[in-house]
Scaffold this motif. Structure first.
Motif, PDB file in Angstrom:
ATOM      1  N   UNK A   1     -59.557 -21.827   3.004  1.00 45.18           N
ATOM      2  CA  UNK A   1     -60.381 -22.382   4.080  1.00 45.18           C
ATOM      3  C   UNK A   1     -59.668 -23.447   4.902  1.00 45.18           C
ATOM      4  N   UNK A   2     -58.707 -24.149   4.312  1.00 44.23           N
ATOM      5  CA  UNK A   2     -58.139 -25.333   4.969  1.00 44.23           C
ATOM      6  C   UNK A   2     -56.645 -25.210   5.287  1.00 44.23           C
ATOM      7  N   UNK A   3     -56.088 -24.033   5.166  1.00 46.75           N
ATOM      8  CA  UNK A   3     -54.684 -23.802   5.523  1.00 46.75           C
ATOM      9  C   UNK A   3     -54.590 -22.521   6.341  1.00 46.75           C
ATOM     10  N   UNK A   4     -53.459 -22.329   6.983  1.00 42.53           N
ATOM     11  CA  UNK A   4     -53.219 -21.099   7.730  1.00 42.53           C
ATOM     12  C   UNK A   4     -52.427 -20.141   6.847  1.00 42.53           C
ATOM     13  N   UNK A   5     -53.019 -19.044   6.479  1.00 44.02           N
ATOM     14  CA  UNK A   5     -52.319 -18.106   5.603  1.00 44.02           C
ATOM     15  C   UNK A   5     -51.317 -17.287   6.410  1.00 44.02           C
ATOM     16  N   UNK A   6     -50.229 -16.911   5.747  1.00 42.57           N
ATOM     17  CA  UNK A   6     -49.246 -16.044   6.392  1.00 42.57           C
ATOM     18  C   UNK A   6     -49.881 -14.715   6.765  1.00 42.57           C
ATOM     19  N   UNK A   7     -50.835 -14.274   5.960  1.00 49.78           N
ATOM     20  CA  UNK A   7     -51.520 -13.010   6.253  1.00 49.78           C
ATOM     21  C   UNK A   7     -52.277 -13.092   7.582  1.00 49.78           C
ATOM     22  N   UNK A   8     -52.906 -14.238   7.855  1.00 48.78           N
ATOM     23  CA  UNK A   8     -53.645 -14.407   9.108  1.00 48.78           C
ATOM     24  C   UNK A   8     -52.692 -14.392  10.309  1.00 48.78           C
ATOM     25  N   UNK A   9     -51.586 -15.119  10.203  1.00 49.01           N
ATOM     26  CA  UNK A   9     -50.612 -15.165  11.289  1.00 49.01           C
ATOM     27  C   UNK A   9     -50.048 -13.776  11.568  1.00 49.01           C
ATOM     28  N   UNK A  10     -49.712 -13.049  10.497  1.00 53.54           N
ATOM     29  CA  UNK A  10     -49.155 -11.705  10.656  1.00 53.54           C
ATOM     30  C   UNK A  10     -50.173 -10.769  11.285  1.00 53.54           C
ATOM     31  N   UNK A  11     -51.434 -10.888  10.885  1.00 62.04           N
ATOM     32  CA  UNK A  11     -52.478 -10.029  11.439  1.00 62.04           C
ATOM     33  C   UNK A  11     -52.646 -10.282  12.940  1.00 62.04           C
ATOM     34  N   UNK A  12     -52.589 -11.544  13.355  1.00 56.46           N
ATOM     35  CA  UNK A  12     -52.696 -11.856  14.788  1.00 56.46           C
ATOM     36  C   UNK A  12     -51.545 -11.218  15.559  1.00 56.46           C
ATOM     37  N   UNK A  13     -50.346 -11.266  14.999  1.00 57.43           N
ATOM     38  CA  UNK A  13     -49.198 -10.661  15.664  1.00 57.43           C
ATOM     39  C   UNK A  13     -49.319  -9.142  15.704  1.00 57.43           C
ATOM     40  N   UNK A  14     -49.804  -8.562  14.612  1.00 60.29           N
ATOM     41  CA  UNK A  14     -49.939  -7.106  14.548  1.00 60.29           C
ATOM     42  C   UNK A  14     -50.946  -6.584  15.565  1.00 60.29           C
TER      43      UNK A  14
END
Length: 287
Positions: free
Chosen positions: A105-118
């Motif tokens: 909830x309180x950090x930016x996951x690498x999975x979220x960043x990658x999904x935005x790029x994808x």
């Protein structure tokens, strides 16, 4: 119309006591932002700098960077901060409000960043990461969770350049950061190894690898030439004036008039125009 857009995320203050003890080398992201905006250097149309922003706000900014973009838009996500490997071996980017017991909830996951790029239509994506790594309970990340590989995603037109220190301790800071060397490279044009006036991402990697041992690079997709900036000290020398051609363009019509008289005035004017056109073409041609 193709656009160049950058988002710089810089996290250096933490509310979590254990994270607050972590130290990173000073990173002048404000200077980097100015260089990216400079038409003679980065020539980015939009540059946003987010310093010590909460996780929820950063999620919106990251999503905004990649959403509703065209195929040839050039997008740069630059991150300065600490990465955390959680107990499941997953990677997260810490923010000012990150708490170790609620990373999802309180950090930016690498999975979220990658999904935005994808999900972005852009096929010109650059991710640069400058920071350190903090492992919960000394958990080691899996081989496929290294920063240069975890952001691969579908890998269409994406380059990932990272400099992540493996030292988790809270001891003395390193003297310089990747950001420090990057700013110097852009200010001086030192990374323009082939002297063509452009700082390509592979040239930048070779330059930074000599400055920081932790620098790694991965290029995903068909596009290998990612241009980050221009060399501000690269100038194309002016062509020398070709006086022999100028004299020919002037003397030939004059000679025609002298020999032929006024009857050949029209011919002389036409000849002068033709010779001046030839001069213009030859002037632009290399010697």
């Amino acid at each position: 119309m193709t656009k160049r857009i950058a988002l710089i995320i810089h996290n250096q203050v933490y509310a979590e006591p254990e994270l607050a003890q972590l130290k990173l080398p000073a990173a002048d992201t404000a200077a980097l932002a100015e260089l990216l905006r400079d038409p003679m250097v980065g020539n980015f149309d939009e540059v946003e700098l987010a310093v010590n922003s909460p996780a929820a706000e950063l999620r919106q900014q990251v999503a905004g960077l990649f959403q509703r973009k065209h195929r040839h838009d050039e997008l740069l996500l630059y991150i300065v901060g600490y990465l955390i490997v959680d107990e499941a071996g997953q990677l997260h980017l810490t923010t000012v409000d990150t708490h170790l017991d609620t990373l999802a909830e309180t950090a930016l996951s690498a999975a979220y960043l990658t999904d935005c790029m994808d999900r972005s239509f852009s096929r010109r994506q650059m991710l640069l990461l400058d920071g350190g790594c903090f492992r919960l309970n000394s958990i080691e990340w899996a081989a496929d969770m290294h920063p240069t590989t975890v952001f691969k995603g579908r890998g269409y037109g994406r380059v990932v350049l990272t400099s992540v220190t493996g030292n988790d301790s809270t001891g003395e800071e390193e003297e310089t950061s990747l950001t420090h060397h990057l700013v110097q490279a852009l200010q001086t044009g030192a990374a323009d190894a082939d002297g063509d006036g452009q700082v390509e991402i592979k040239e930048l990697y070779e330059y930074l690898r000599q400055q920081t041992r932790q620098t790694s690079l991965r290029v995903y997709g068909k596009h290998e030439h990612f241009i980050l900036a221009r060399n501000p000290y690269h100038f194309i020398p002016a062509q020398p004036i070709k006086w022999d051609l100028i004299s020919g363009a002037i003397l030939a019509p004059v000679t025609i008039i002298i020999i032929g008289g006024r009857a050949d005035l029209r011919t002389a004017i036409g000849m002068a125009g033709l010779l001046l056109l030839m001069y213009a073409l030859l002037y632009l041609a290399p010697d």
